[in-house]
Design an enzyme around this catalytic site. Sequence first.
Site, PDB file in Angstrom:
ATOM      1  N   ASP A  13     -37.480  21.155  37.991  1.00 29.08           N
ATOM      2  CA  ASP A  13     -37.558  22.031  36.813  1.00 29.08           C
ATOM      3  C   ASP A  13     -38.352  21.418  35.660  1.00 29.08           C
ATOM      4  OD1 ASP A  13     -35.964  23.833  38.210  1.00 29.08           O
ATOM      5  OD2 ASP A  13     -34.123  22.957  37.426  1.00 29.08           O
ATOM      6  N   LYS A  16     -43.329  22.605  36.794  1.00 26.77           N
ATOM      7  CA  LYS A  16     -44.387  22.563  37.812  1.00 26.77           C
ATOM      8  C   LYS A  16     -45.076  23.918  37.966  1.00 26.77           C
ATOM      9  CE  LYS A  16     -41.334  21.259  40.822  1.00 26.77           C
ATOM     10  NZ  LYS A  16     -40.158  20.982  39.970  1.00 26.77           N
ATOM     11  N   GLY A  40     -37.296  27.061  42.078  1.00 23.48           N
ATOM     12  CA  GLY A  40     -37.420  28.215  41.194  1.00 23.48           C
ATOM     13  C   GLY A  40     -38.458  27.876  40.149  1.00 23.48           C
ATOM     14  N   HIS A  41     -39.570  28.598  40.152  1.00 20.28           N
ATOM     15  CA  HIS A  41     -40.674  28.295  39.247  1.00 20.28           C
ATOM     16  C   HIS A  41     -40.926  29.500  38.346  1.00 20.28           C
ATOM     17  CE1 HIS A  41     -42.051  25.515  42.766  1.00 20.28           C
ATOM     18  NE2 HIS A  41     -41.010  25.036  42.126  1.00 20.28           N
ATOM     19  N   GLN A 223     -38.974  20.670  43.671  1.00 22.51           N
ATOM     20  CA  GLN A 223     -37.979  19.658  43.282  1.00 22.51           C
ATOM     21  C   GLN A 223     -38.666  18.504  42.526  1.00 22.51           C
ATOM     22  OE1 GLN A 223     -37.632  20.751  46.958  1.00 22.51           O
ATOM     23  NE2 GLN A 223     -36.691  22.440  45.891  1.00 22.51           N
TER      24      GLN A 223
HETATM   25  P1  GDP Z   1     -40.330  24.101  37.841  1.00 19.36           P
HETATM   26  O1  GDP Z   1     -39.209  24.287  38.792  1.00 19.36           O
HETATM   27  O2  GDP Z   1     -40.772  22.688  37.734  1.00 19.36           O
HETATM   28  O3  GDP Z   1     -41.475  25.036  38.091  1.00 19.36           O
HETATM   29  O4  GDP Z   1     -39.742  24.472  36.413  1.00 19.36           O
HETATM   30  P2  GDP Z   1     -38.867  25.788  36.046  1.00 19.36           P
HETATM   31  O5  GDP Z   1     -39.777  26.948  35.980  1.00 19.36           O
HETATM   32  O6  GDP Z   1     -37.678  25.875  36.927  1.00 19.36           O
HETATM   33  O7  GDP Z   1     -38.308  25.369  34.624  1.00 19.36           O
HETATM   34  C1  GDP Z   1     -39.150  25.089  33.558  1.00 19.36           C
HETATM   35  C2  GDP Z   1     -38.833  26.060  32.409  1.00 19.36           C
HETATM   36  O8  GDP Z   1     -39.469  25.603  31.243  1.00 19.36           O
HETATM   37  C3  GDP Z   1     -39.360  27.462  32.636  1.00 19.36           C
HETATM   38  O9  GDP Z   1     -38.467  28.363  32.035  1.00 19.36           O
HETATM   39  C4  GDP Z   1     -40.704  27.463  31.940  1.00 19.36           C
HETATM   40  O10 GDP Z   1     -41.089  28.756  31.485  1.00 19.36           O
HETATM   41  C5  GDP Z   1     -40.419  26.558  30.775  1.00 19.36           C
HETATM   42  N1  GDP Z   1     -41.551  25.758  30.285  1.00 19.36           N
HETATM   43  C6  GDP Z   1     -42.576  25.195  31.004  1.00 19.36           C
HETATM   44  N2  GDP Z   1     -43.351  24.462  30.188  1.00 19.36           N
HETATM   45  C7  GDP Z   1     -42.828  24.554  28.954  1.00 19.36           C
HETATM   46  C8  GDP Z   1     -43.174  23.984  27.671  1.00 19.36           C
HETATM   47  O11 GDP Z   1     -44.123  23.224  27.524  1.00 19.36           O
HETATM   48  N3  GDP Z   1     -42.356  24.297  26.629  1.00 19.36           N
HETATM   49  C9  GDP Z   1     -41.275  25.112  26.742  1.00 19.36           C
HETATM   50  N4  GDP Z   1     -40.535  25.358  25.662  1.00 19.36           N
HETATM   51  N5  GDP Z   1     -40.927  25.658  27.929  1.00 19.36           N
HETATM   52  C10 GDP Z   1     -41.681  25.385  29.015  1.00 19.36           C
HETATM   53  P1  IMO Z   2     -37.634  23.211  41.505  1.00 17.48           P
HETATM   54  O1  IMO Z   2     -38.750  23.307  42.503  1.00 17.48           O
HETATM   55  C1  IMO Z   2     -33.818  21.510  40.307  1.00 17.48           C
HETATM   56  C2  IMO Z   2     -31.026  20.400  43.493  1.00 17.48           C
HETATM   57  C3  IMO Z   2     -29.744  21.194  43.582  1.00 17.48           C
HETATM   58  C4  IMO Z   2     -28.805  20.126  44.104  1.00 17.48           C
HETATM   59  C5  IMO Z   2     -29.695  19.337  45.063  1.00 17.48           C
HETATM   60  C6  IMO Z   2     -29.557  19.728  46.520  1.00 17.48           C
HETATM   61  O2  IMO Z   2     -37.358  24.467  40.775  1.00 17.48           O
HETATM   62  O3  IMO Z   2     -37.825  22.030  40.630  1.00 17.48           O
HETATM   63  P2  IMO Z   2     -30.402  21.847  47.902  1.00 17.48           P
HETATM   64  O4  IMO Z   2     -30.084  23.299  47.754  1.00 17.48           O
HETATM   65  O5  IMO Z   2     -31.852  21.530  47.796  1.00 17.48           O
HETATM   66  O6  IMO Z   2     -29.783  21.240  49.122  1.00 17.48           O
HETATM   67  O7  IMO Z   2     -29.651  21.143  46.660  1.00 17.48           O
HETATM   68  O8  IMO Z   2     -31.034  19.579  44.640  1.00 17.48           O
HETATM   69  N1  IMO Z   2     -32.270  21.217  43.523  1.00 17.48           N
HETATM   70  C7  IMO Z   2     -33.020  21.461  42.449  1.00 17.48           C
HETATM   71  N2  IMO Z   2     -32.842  21.142  41.145  1.00 17.48           N
HETATM   72  N3  IMO Z   2     -34.936  22.166  40.677  1.00 17.48           N
HETATM   73  C8  IMO Z   2     -35.147  22.470  41.984  1.00 17.48           C
HETATM   74  O9  IMO Z   2     -36.305  22.989  42.426  1.00 17.48           O
HETATM   75  C9  IMO Z   2     -34.157  22.157  42.925  1.00 17.48           C
HETATM   76  N4  IMO Z   2     -34.036  22.327  44.268  1.00 17.48           N
HETATM   77  C10 IMO Z   2     -32.892  21.738  44.605  1.00 17.48           C
HETATM   78  O10 IMO Z   2     -29.346  21.682  42.323  1.00 17.48           O
HETATM   79  O11 IMO Z   2     -28.443  19.254  43.062  1.00 17.48           O
HETATM   80 MG    MG Z   3     -37.333  25.140  38.912  1.00 19.61          MG
END
Ligand code: GDP
Ligand code: IMO
Ligand code: MG
Length: 429
Positions: A13, A16, A40-41, A223
């Site tokens: 999270d 990416k 989840g992106h 991840q």
């Molecule tokens: P990922 O799993 O690495 O793709 O990240 P996620 O999408 O799960 O979580 C990142 C969250 O931060 C999302 O809600 C994005 O919209 C948000 N985000 C990404 N870059 C920035 C930033 O520079 N500033 C802020 N405030 N939010 C951001």
């Molecule tokens: P993105 O791509 C954050 C975490 C789960 C749990 C552990 C194992 O959005 O960064 P799993 O279901 O993979 O066996 O769970 O890994 N986890 C993540 N945490 N971002 C993710 O993906 C994750 N994918 C798995 O919360 O702790």
């Molecule tokens: Mg994510």
Amino acid sequence: MTNVAVIGAQWGDEGKGKVVDWLASRADIVVRFQGGHNAGHTLVVGNQTYKLSLLPSGVVRGKLGIIGNGVVVDPDALLAEIARVRAQGMDVGPETLRIAENATLILPLHPALDKAREAARGESKIGTTGRGIGPAYEDKVARRAIRVCDLAEPETMSDKLDELLLHHNTLLRGLGAETFEKQALLDKLLALAPQILPFAEPVWERLDEARRAGKRILFEGAQGLMLDVDHGTYPYVTSSNTVAATAASGAGIAPSAIGFVLGIAKAYTTRVGSGPFPTELHDATGELLGTRGFEFGTVTGRKRRCGWFDAAMVRQAVKVGGITGLALTKIDVLDGLEELKIGVGYNIDGKMYTHLPAGQRAQAKATPVYETMEGWSGITRGARSWGDLPAQAIKYIRRVEELVEAPVTLLSTSPERDDTILMRDPFEG
Ligand code: GDP
Ligand code: IMO
Ligand code: MG
């Protein structure tokens, strides 16, 4: 000109999806190489928000997306996600999405086992996403998995289901969970086959052609490094390798084709699920980071745990993951904080460490050693050039670079696609 791999440098999270979407404008192909729909992106483009789990984030730019053999594919989740993004006006079909014929499938028995095991673990649960990721990878390594190509061979599926059900029903029964029936599963797979097979191919061939034609390939990790099954906070990890090296084996391409490794890190730290988190904050500052950063899981909606930037951990990720440059995201969430802390090492039973040792008990006992910095009163939110940043924010970024031993080559200043500052184009190497 080189290819680029984007990987998470913390516990996932890190942003990416946003960075991959932004970089995808410069790429020809975007490839997922590990993980599954546990990822989840979130991508924000104008007033549209896209939430992607299995689809490579490049689809929003209309780029060719590839799901590599290293990914575990839940066909139901894939079809549902395609329907969702189509409803948002995206064009996703067999012309824009290719799936490795040798990718492993997630079947309904995998989430069932995932959840039954987590329930049995009670207090010591991992906090998985419950999507069957672990059990699917276990079946792959145990050589009994049903793969995408098997959808074209009903007899192969029938034989494999016998072996799979012998294994899974025994376990499920032992855990007091519902068992599965062969014919129902086979019927389901036969019905899915004509919907999935048009996407399937030997993607390694297409990637080889693309590479020889000088096309730009963007490898999208899911991840983060501390969730890597070898290098992360085991056993509180996911079931795949998240390091950039996996891009080669998980897509079917030469290691030398990976190119620039862009590690993504938040300017602070978050984690979802259980496991050690030395710089975690249980106070008002932790709450503030969570509220400002909107730290809720994209997949499960769980509240993310929040804490200070852990430079010792990211430094470890830089070394282990072969990170060439860092994309620092969410710096805007730190705007207005009077004082900032950066973790520079750990204290475990009175002994100092500059890295997190591998032992489970040692990790649980690790307390952070901090360096304190002054915050800034100006704002970084929405900045699109280096000159727009407060001097103290630049100082923070420079200190991060020194401590993690990697340059910050990209800065993200809001969720919005274009609120991004590029210092060095990764495709230029
Ligand atoms: P990922 O799993 O690495 O793709 O990240 P996620 O999408 O799960 O979580 C990142 C969250 O931060 C999302 O809600 C994005 O919209 C948000 N985000 C990404 N870059 C920035 C930033 O520079 N500033 C802020 N405030 N939010 C951001
Ligand atoms: P993105 O791509 C954050 C975490 C789960 C749990 C552990 C194992 O959005 O960064 P799993 O279901 O993979 O066996 O769970 O890994 N986890 C993540 N945490 N971002 C993710 O993906 C994750 N994918 C798995 O919360 O702790
Ligand atoms: Mg994510």
